[in-house]
Scaffold this active site. Structure first.
Site, PDB file in Angstrom:
ATOM      1  N   MET A   1       0.839  -1.192   0.000  1.00 30.74           N
ATOM      2  CA  MET A   1       0.000   0.000   0.000  1.00 30.74           C
ATOM      3  C   MET A   1       0.881   1.251   0.000  1.00 30.74           C
ATOM      4  O   MET A   1       1.888   1.296   0.706  1.00 30.74           O
ATOM      5  CB  MET A   1      -0.926   0.017   1.221  1.00 30.74           C
ATOM      6  CG  MET A   1      -1.938  -1.116   1.258  1.00 30.74           C
ATOM      7  SD  MET A   1      -3.195  -0.919   2.572  1.00 30.74           S
ATOM      8  CE  MET A   1      -2.169  -1.064   4.055  1.00 30.74           C
TER       9      MET A   1
ATOM     10  N   CYS B   1      -0.869   4.560  -0.215  1.00 32.36           N
ATOM     11  CA  CYS B   1      -1.700   5.711   0.131  1.00 32.36           C
ATOM     12  C   CYS B   1      -3.015   5.208   0.732  1.00 32.36           C
ATOM     13  O   CYS B   1      -3.273   3.998   0.766  1.00 32.36           O
ATOM     14  CB  CYS B   1      -1.982   6.575  -1.100  1.00 32.36           C
ATOM     15  SG  CYS B   1      -2.874   5.694  -2.415  1.00 32.36           S
TER      16      CYS B   1
ATOM     17  N   CYS C   1      -5.130   3.057  -1.521  1.00 26.08           N
ATOM     18  CA  CYS C   1      -4.771   1.633  -1.543  1.00 26.08           C
ATOM     19  C   CYS C   1      -5.499   0.881  -0.434  1.00 26.08           C
ATOM     20  O   CYS C   1      -5.996  -0.236  -0.632  1.00 26.08           O
ATOM     21  CB  CYS C   1      -3.266   1.465  -1.380  1.00 26.08           C
ATOM     22  SG  CYS C   1      -2.280   2.124  -2.732  1.00 26.08           S
TER      23      CYS C   1
ATOM     24  N   TYR D   1      -1.982  -6.406  -3.954  1.00 25.82           N
ATOM     25  CA  TYR D   1      -1.211  -6.194  -2.731  1.00 25.82           C
ATOM     26  C   TYR D   1      -0.857  -7.559  -2.135  1.00 25.82           C
ATOM     27  O   TYR D   1      -1.137  -8.599  -2.731  1.00 25.82           O
ATOM     28  CB  TYR D   1      -2.028  -5.341  -1.744  1.00 25.82           C
ATOM     29  CG  TYR D   1      -2.502  -4.046  -2.362  1.00 25.82           C
ATOM     30  CD1 TYR D   1      -1.717  -2.903  -2.352  1.00 25.82           C
ATOM     31  CD2 TYR D   1      -3.748  -3.983  -3.013  1.00 25.82           C
ATOM     32  CE1 TYR D   1      -2.143  -1.729  -2.959  1.00 25.82           C
ATOM     33  CE2 TYR D   1      -4.180  -2.811  -3.625  1.00 25.82           C
ATOM     34  CZ  TYR D   1      -3.375  -1.689  -3.591  1.00 25.82           C
ATOM     35  OH  TYR D   1      -3.797  -0.543  -4.195  1.00 25.82           O
TER      36      TYR D   1
ATOM     37  N   CYS E   1       7.166   4.096 -26.194  1.00 25.15           N
ATOM     38  CA  CYS E   1       6.270   5.218 -25.902  1.00 25.15           C
ATOM     39  C   CYS E   1       7.019   6.510 -25.618  1.00 25.15           C
ATOM     40  O   CYS E   1       6.797   7.529 -26.255  1.00 25.15           O
ATOM     41  CB  CYS E   1       5.358   4.870 -24.732  1.00 25.15           C
ATOM     42  SG  CYS E   1       4.194   6.189 -24.318  1.00 25.15           S
TER      43      CYS E   1
ATOM     44  N   CYS F   1       4.497   7.615 -28.266  1.00 24.92           N
ATOM     45  CA  CYS F   1       3.462   8.498 -27.723  1.00 24.92           C
ATOM     46  C   CYS F   1       3.968   9.911 -27.444  1.00 24.92           C
ATOM     47  O   CYS F   1       3.367  10.897 -27.893  1.00 24.92           O
ATOM     48  CB  CYS F   1       2.902   7.928 -26.420  1.00 24.92           C
ATOM     49  SG  CYS F   1       2.606   6.156 -26.417  1.00 24.92           S
TER      50      CYS F   1
ATOM     51  N   CYS G   1     -31.057  25.322 -23.386  1.00 29.41           N
ATOM     52  CA  CYS G   1     -29.616  25.087 -23.463  1.00 29.41           C
ATOM     53  C   CYS G   1     -29.123  24.017 -22.495  1.00 29.41           C
ATOM     54  O   CYS G   1     -28.366  23.136 -22.869  1.00 29.41           O
ATOM     55  CB  CYS G   1     -28.859  26.388 -23.199  1.00 29.41           C
ATOM     56  SG  CYS G   1     -28.772  27.460 -24.643  1.00 29.41           S
ATOM     57  N   CYS G   2     -29.505  24.134 -21.218  1.00 23.66           N
ATOM     58  CA  CYS G   2     -28.965  23.199 -20.231  1.00 23.66           C
ATOM     59  C   CYS G   2     -30.104  22.475 -19.516  1.00 23.66           C
ATOM     60  O   CYS G   2     -30.078  22.304 -18.299  1.00 23.66           O
ATOM     61  CB  CYS G   2     -28.059  23.913 -19.238  1.00 23.66           C
ATOM     62  SG  CYS G   2     -28.739  25.458 -18.602  1.00 23.66           S
TER      63      CYS G   2
END
Length: 561
Positions: free
Chosen positions: A9, A11, A14, A62, A136, A141, A558-559
């Protein structure tokens, strides 16, 4: 109360993942997970197998173990049985007896696997024949997106929907300076995300050379500085990536054609560029070079993106032609020659002449020199390593991840696969679920897809109900004065369950992850239509498209919610 020691773990998030994994195990009445303490305290039903708890934690990425000083008598000896079951796992943590993992490659899949394997107690030997970091960051990328962004800025200075009020100016393209800026950022990211991490991880030994399998338990490495080294392993991950495919066009091999690698490293912008190919790399680089000043012609054997929903290729072709990019459909090169600094490309529709020729017809797995047959590893007709959803190959103890496999060739898929492979090499059971895998093409407008198209759903015998919303119904597109494109939602007939989304829009790549999460969550188009979306944003197009299943959005304010 039962306590487990949890490692891996980093954080509080996690800890939440571990708790959720444990709560899914039958017999777990409650679970409290502490990241600072590295523990899980559980209330269990009688005779709940600890092995199932450990397995659930492993599947989440984990590691769990029963502390040596677990207090209180064990019920029917289940703690003792768990310690016995975990014996081999504890061995991996004990210095010289640690499991040895060999990783071939150093790109996204390889690095993710190496770091996860170390986290789970293994020693790692990472073998790289070329530049650390793989495709990458070095030639894929990162440099391509820098080039595309620079070309986009050049395009906007030359032309935009607001030219009536914001004066346009023809930009001066200094390609050599753009290349220097591009390479500086590539070098920075390679050092920060790959080289320095490897240097700072004592449990990873980097060997520079070319590896091949001696048998199913060892590798022979031809060292870059001369000589050979034998690397035995307990587990091995193949993550050798892929290289540009070169079609068997007569005369092509005798010319100085570009692949994407040479195109991205070029310090020049050629006046005339012919691109052979019709998919991601071909169209991204074709538009970028056109916006940097080249006159570009694309040769598409069929149509652009002919394997996708037909509307995708139609919209992109129209956008390219409007920019002055020539798209020749149903066109194939039959012969290529090069003389006097000029390419001559013969096709079924006539002869083309160009200063540069870019070949972008796909990528081939880098597996030919590995002696996979000698290790019992099966490949498909393209040479891609065949893996299951757990990244296992046909050979016990040998795993594979990334572009060298038969999985989709995206770096985020590779990294996820590498992490799961490392978990499984340590006894876990982590699977890679690609049912809601988003994909983005960084053209302008962008193309983004996730889940099933209508055709794919029908192939799976799923009846669909689909809606397509053109961008002239999306407020964000209207105020941008750029209504090129559409959002298409594919739903299951009857239930309305969202199956897939195809989008062509200026910011489609920023929209598609919301669709992916909706699919992953099992949402229906009706659920999506009732969500709150910020106004004015492009992602609001998902809500509007969902509303078209029951409403005429042209008749809404509109919304309107």
């Amino acid at each position: 109360m039962t306590e487990l020691a949890i490692s891996g773990m980093t954080c509080e998030s996690c800890a939440a993942h571990v708790r959720q994994a444990l709560e899914k195990v039958p017999g777990v009445r409650s679970a409290q997970v502490s990241y600072p303490n590295g523990t899980a305290r559980l209330t269990l039903a009688t005779d709940t197998p600890v092995a199932e708890l450990v397995s659930a934690v492993a599947a989440a990425g984990y590691r769990a173990r029963v502390p040596e000083a677990a207090s209180g008598p064990s019920r029917d000896g289940f703690l003792d049985r768990a310690r016995s079951w975990l014996g081999s796992g504890q061995k991996e943590r004990s210095g010289g007896d640690a499991s040895h993992v060999a990783v071939i490659g150093s790109g996204g899949a390889a690095m993710a696997a190496a770091l996860k394997a170390v986290e789970r107690g293994a020693r790692v030997t990472l073998i790289e024949r070329g530049t650390i970091g793989g495709t990458c960051v070095n030639v894929g990328c990162v440099p391509s997106k820098i080039l595309i962004r620079a070309a986009h800025v050049a395009h906007l200075r030359r032309r935009s929907p607001f030219d009536a009020g914001v004066s346009a100016a023809e930009p001066i393209i200094l390609r050599d300076r753009l290349l220097a800026q591009q390479q500086a950022r590539v070098d920075e990211l390679r050092h920060g995300k790959y080289e320095s991490i490897l240097q700072g991880t004592p449990a990873i030994t980097v060997v520079h050379g070319t590896a091949r399998f001696t048998d199913a338990h060892s590798l022979t490495v031809t060292l870059r500085d001369g000589g050979e080294r034998v690397v035995p392993f307990d587990r091995c991950l193949v993550a050798t990536g892929a290289s540009a495919a070169v079609p068997a066009i007569p005369g092509l091999a005798d010319t100085p054609f570009w692949t994407s690698t040479e195109a991205l490293a070029s310090s020049e912008t050629s006046p005339r560029l012919v691109v052979i190919g019709s998919s991601v790399v071909a169209v991204e680089l074709a538009q970028a070079f056109a916006r940097l000043g080249s006159q570009v012609t694309i040769l598409a054997r069929n149509k652009l993106f002919f394997r996708e929903d037909p509307a995708i290729g139609e919209v992109l072709t129209a956008a390219f032609r409007e920019e002055g990019i020539e798209v020749l459909e149903q066109t194939q090169a039959s012969r290529v020659a090069h003389a006097g600094g000029e390419f001559v490309v013969m096709t079924n529709h006539g002869v083309l002449r160009a200063d540069r020729l870019l070949v972008a017809t796909g990528r081939t797995p880098n597996t030919g020199a590995l002696n996979l047959e000698g290790a019992g590893v099966k490949v498909d007709g393209r040479g891609a390593i065949v893996v299951d959803g757990h990244m296992r190959t046909s050979a016990p103890n040998i795993y594979a991840a990334g572009d060298c496999t038969d999985q989709p060739q995206f770096v985020y898929v590779a990294a996820a696969a590498g992490t799961r492979a490392a978990i499984n090499m340590a006894g876990g059971n982590a699977a890679l679920d690609l049912r809601a895998m988003p994909a983005v093409v960084f053209t302008d407008p962008q193309i983004a897809t996730v889940g099933l198209s209508e055709a794919e759903a029908h192939q799976g015998r799923i009846e669909t109900d689909s809606r397509t919303l053109t961008l002239d119904n999306v407020p964000r597109a209207l105020v941008n004065f750029d209504t090129r494109g559409f959002i298409k939602l594919v739903a299951e007939a009857g239930t309305g369950r969202l199956l897939g989304v195809q989008a062509v829009a200026a910011e489609a790549g920023e929209v598609i992850q919301t669709a992916a999460i909706a699919i992953r969550a099992g949402m229906s188009v009706h659920d999506l239509a009732n969500q709150l979306f910020p106004y004015l944003t492009m992602v609001e197009a998902l809500k509007l498209a969902a509303q078209t299943f029951t409403k005429d959005v042209k008749q809404l304010s509109c919304c309107a919610g």
